[in-house]
Design a protein around this motif. Sequence first.
Motif, PDB file in Angstrom:
ATOM      1  N   PRO B 128       4.447   4.378  -8.043  1.00 26.08           N
ATOM      2  CA  PRO B 128       4.113   3.399  -7.000  1.00 26.08           C
ATOM      3  C   PRO B 128       2.892   3.844  -6.203  1.00 26.08           C
ATOM      4  CG  PRO B 128       6.447   3.867  -6.994  1.00 26.08           C
ATOM      5  CD  PRO B 128       5.838   4.844  -7.925  1.00 26.08           C
ATOM      6  N   GLY B 129       2.117   2.868  -5.775  1.00 25.67           N
ATOM      7  CA  GLY B 129       0.904   3.162  -5.032  1.00 25.67           C
ATOM      8  C   GLY B 129      -0.230   2.331  -5.591  1.00 25.67           C
ATOM      9  N   ARG B 140       6.128  -6.532  -8.440  1.00 21.83           N
ATOM     10  CA  ARG B 140       6.644  -6.083  -7.147  1.00 21.83           C
ATOM     11  C   ARG B 140       8.014  -5.422  -7.281  1.00 21.83           C
ATOM     12  NH1 ARG B 140       2.396  -5.024  -4.579  1.00 21.83           N
ATOM     13  NH2 ARG B 140       1.265  -6.762  -3.666  1.00 21.83           N
ATOM     14  N   GLU B 143       7.753  -2.106  -8.936  1.00 18.39           N
ATOM     15  CA  GLU B 143       7.241  -1.058  -8.058  1.00 18.39           C
ATOM     16  C   GLU B 143       8.362  -0.545  -7.147  1.00 18.39           C
ATOM     17  OE1 GLU B 143       3.783  -2.073  -5.825  1.00 18.39           O
ATOM     18  OE2 GLU B 143       3.382   0.015  -5.296  1.00 18.39           O
ATOM     19  N   LEU B 144       9.180  -1.492  -6.662  1.00 15.15           N
ATOM     20  CA  LEU B 144      10.325  -1.126  -5.839  1.00 15.15           C
ATOM     21  C   LEU B 144      11.275  -0.226  -6.627  1.00 15.15           C
ATOM     22  CD1 LEU B 144      10.945  -1.961  -2.968  1.00 15.15           C
ATOM     23  CD2 LEU B 144      12.354  -3.822  -3.848  1.00 15.15           C
ATOM     24  N   SER B 147       9.763   3.125  -6.930  1.00 11.96           N
ATOM     25  CA  SER B 147       9.851   3.819  -5.636  1.00 11.96           C
ATOM     26  C   SER B 147      11.206   4.497  -5.519  1.00 11.96           C
ATOM     27  CB  SER B 147       9.699   2.841  -4.469  1.00 11.96           C
ATOM     28  OG  SER B 147       8.480   2.170  -4.531  1.00 11.96           O
ATOM     29  N   LEU B 148      12.250   3.720  -5.828  1.00  7.99           N
ATOM     30  CA  LEU B 148      13.599   4.264  -5.702  1.00  7.99           C
ATOM     31  C   LEU B 148      13.869   5.312  -6.771  1.00  7.99           C
ATOM     32  CD1 LEU B 148      15.469   0.998  -4.774  1.00  7.99           C
ATOM     33  CD2 LEU B 148      15.203   3.025  -3.357  1.00  7.99           C
ATOM     34  N   ALA B 151      12.276   8.403  -5.482  1.00  8.33           N
ATOM     35  CA  ALA B 151      12.978   8.903  -4.299  1.00  8.33           C
ATOM     36  C   ALA B 151      14.301   9.556  -4.707  1.00  8.33           C
ATOM     37  CB  ALA B 151      13.231   7.768  -3.307  1.00  8.33           C
TER      38      ALA B 151
END
Lengths: 559, 215
Positions: B128-129, B140, B143-144, B147-148, B151
Amino acid sequence: MSTGTGASVPTLGHENYLNVSYGVKSWLLTTDHKRIALLYLVSITLFFFLGGAFAVLIRLNLLTPQGDLVSAETYNKFFTMHGVVMIFFFLIPSIPAVLGNFLIPLMIGAKDLAFPRLNLSSWYIFNLGGLFTLYSIIRGGVDTGWTFYTPYSSLYSNTHVVATVVGIFITGFSTILTGLNFIVTIHTMRAPGMTWFRLPLFVWTHYATSLIMILGTPVVAITLALVAVERVFHLGIFNPALGGDPVLFQHLFWFYSHPAVYIMVLPAMGVTTELITTFARKKLFGYHLVAAASFGIAVIGFFVWAHHMFVAGVSPYAAMIFSILSYLVAIPSAVKVFNWMATLYKGSVSWATPMLYGLGFIGLFVMGGLTGLFLAALGLDVHVHDTYFVVAHFHYIMVGGAVMGYLGGLHYWWPKISGRLYPEALARFSAIVLFVGFNLTFFPQFILGYLGMPRRYHAYPPEFQVLNVLSTAGASILGIGYLLPMFYLIWSMRYGPVAGPNPWPATGLEWQTPSPPPPHNFDVTPVVSWEPYDFANRPDLKYPAPAPELGHFQPAAQD
Amino acid sequence: MSQAHSALAEQFRDLEQQREASSLGMWVFLVTEIMFFGGLFMVYTVARAMHPAGFAQASRHLDVTLGGTNTAVLICSSLTMALAVYASQVGRRRMLAGFLALTIALGCVFLVIKAIEYADKFHHHLVPGSAFSFAAPEARPAELFFSLYFAMTGLHALHMIIGVGVVAVLLVKAWRGRYTIEYHTPVEISGLYWHFVDIIWIFLFPLLYLIGLKR
């Protein structure tokens, strides 16, 4: 302690935790829970006056309707920094980290907490987090409000959100580790004969508080970490434009931050319970119920968070359920208040300083609690949401409740902490000043909120000025009420009369050891054979003639 | 009480009380860890409920073979850790050191495979970025998802690194004969931590790798 400068200064001869070693290193590397408690006392007092300085600026700015002192942007930073500093760096650690740290091992008859080095590292972690927050203040502060609502905090705000959030994240671990230490200590370190139902209520409330600390704090930590990551890497977890959900942030934030209110007030309830029984000289009414109510509050407190979000677009069914659950939390709270009342009834009540704080706590907590029920009501909440009514409500709980409890406890156990008594008349005077100042500050805010003045604005319509001036005037009286104890408590550390082991006298184990306690708390491991708060059946605590200068009773001779 | 054991900290009465306290302390710590990861699992649940199709599509870009291998590696490491705890209970020093060393080795294998996977995501612009790229309608949500992914697996990997470090310290001390039948609490409670980190992965693997598989 040295031999003293003159004959008028009495000294404390025995070896205790204060005079066992000297020097900065002996304090900064100590693993003694009593010294760590004092380290916390110093840290949080600094943060308290820092947060207080922001409160002063807020109240000064609100003296005039136009908000002449600062711009709207600066005002946003003031209330944010006030909230962040007061909540995360003063209220949450206040009673647990200072009084709980000092007293829990003493009350259960242990030599120390279960993990003394972990306890010391909690203090360092706390200060490290504090440094990050101080850095963000010095660099210009944050303007998101202490709630860090997304996407403002993660995308739009141009202030130092990341440093502040990192500070809170780090400090969260000090809270978690303190809670962990307390739970393990209470489970495994009790002296022989100290059964669960012989524990002082102070210990019970700290157990319940610790549960909230270990269950809630990790959630806010990861949530704020996500905010920081989202801000730095431009992710979209809480940003609707990138497919995320901003309301999810509010859910996660309040999942901790509502129970956090109980982290603040439950220990204060524990303190108040000790004060009420000691100064009513009567066995606590309904010991088991008061203990159970602490857990009731801790458990139900985890299921009420969405009452902060009634206007944030949660479904009406969810709102109804959260409203009912919020009402439920009033039940254990009321149980406590009624039990305190019943304890006072036909007790021999004396008006020592800690008792004034204890009674002040009950009155202000009831005010704050009842207005909380207004806010839990769906219809009324829409009217007063985000107004000064809310501000007044939570200050009655957090300042009227938690801070009164903290100061009451500090006065009550000060003879144990320092070995000396403070000037009683001055202390009573300042307790009354504090009570009057507090009400003058925050009662007008209920009216302001009900009339429709929104919170977090730096200016307001002129018709609200009278009430705002009253509030500012009250705040200056309140400030005196906070400054006085700081001066006379420090004074008493050197010049106060020697307190003796049990000046009130009270029943807890902590009063069975000399004041200040020896480094390992008890010379001989105590064996408990009596019930808690059993004033009637404790021959060592039969009160002889009243001591007029204290307004309460002299301790009986102890063997 | 006769001679105090050299491992007995001064605040405790005896080794039994110390063992109880340490073990309860670790359990309480693991509860806080559950809440810590729990926040992330909550975010994942909500995000996936909002974008089921995007999450499934993004998930197909993860390498199930590597993920599956890692799952097997971690389960084996839990076995070696459990055997290490057993060895400490029966006081067999060499066996204890051996299983601790095996546990470290398996932990390192996991981390290396994880690093290979991360590198692969960098090459395919799945980090992501600003450099993130993904086929149009689900960009979108994807990307979410990533991100997760980073993380959650990142936080898990951090726990693995800490775990490897902890076990390495245990190994040195075990080799020096610090742990006996009488006193081996650190091995036991580090074992609890290791199994916990393992279990987190058991949940992460299907939630991240397997949701895109054709049924």
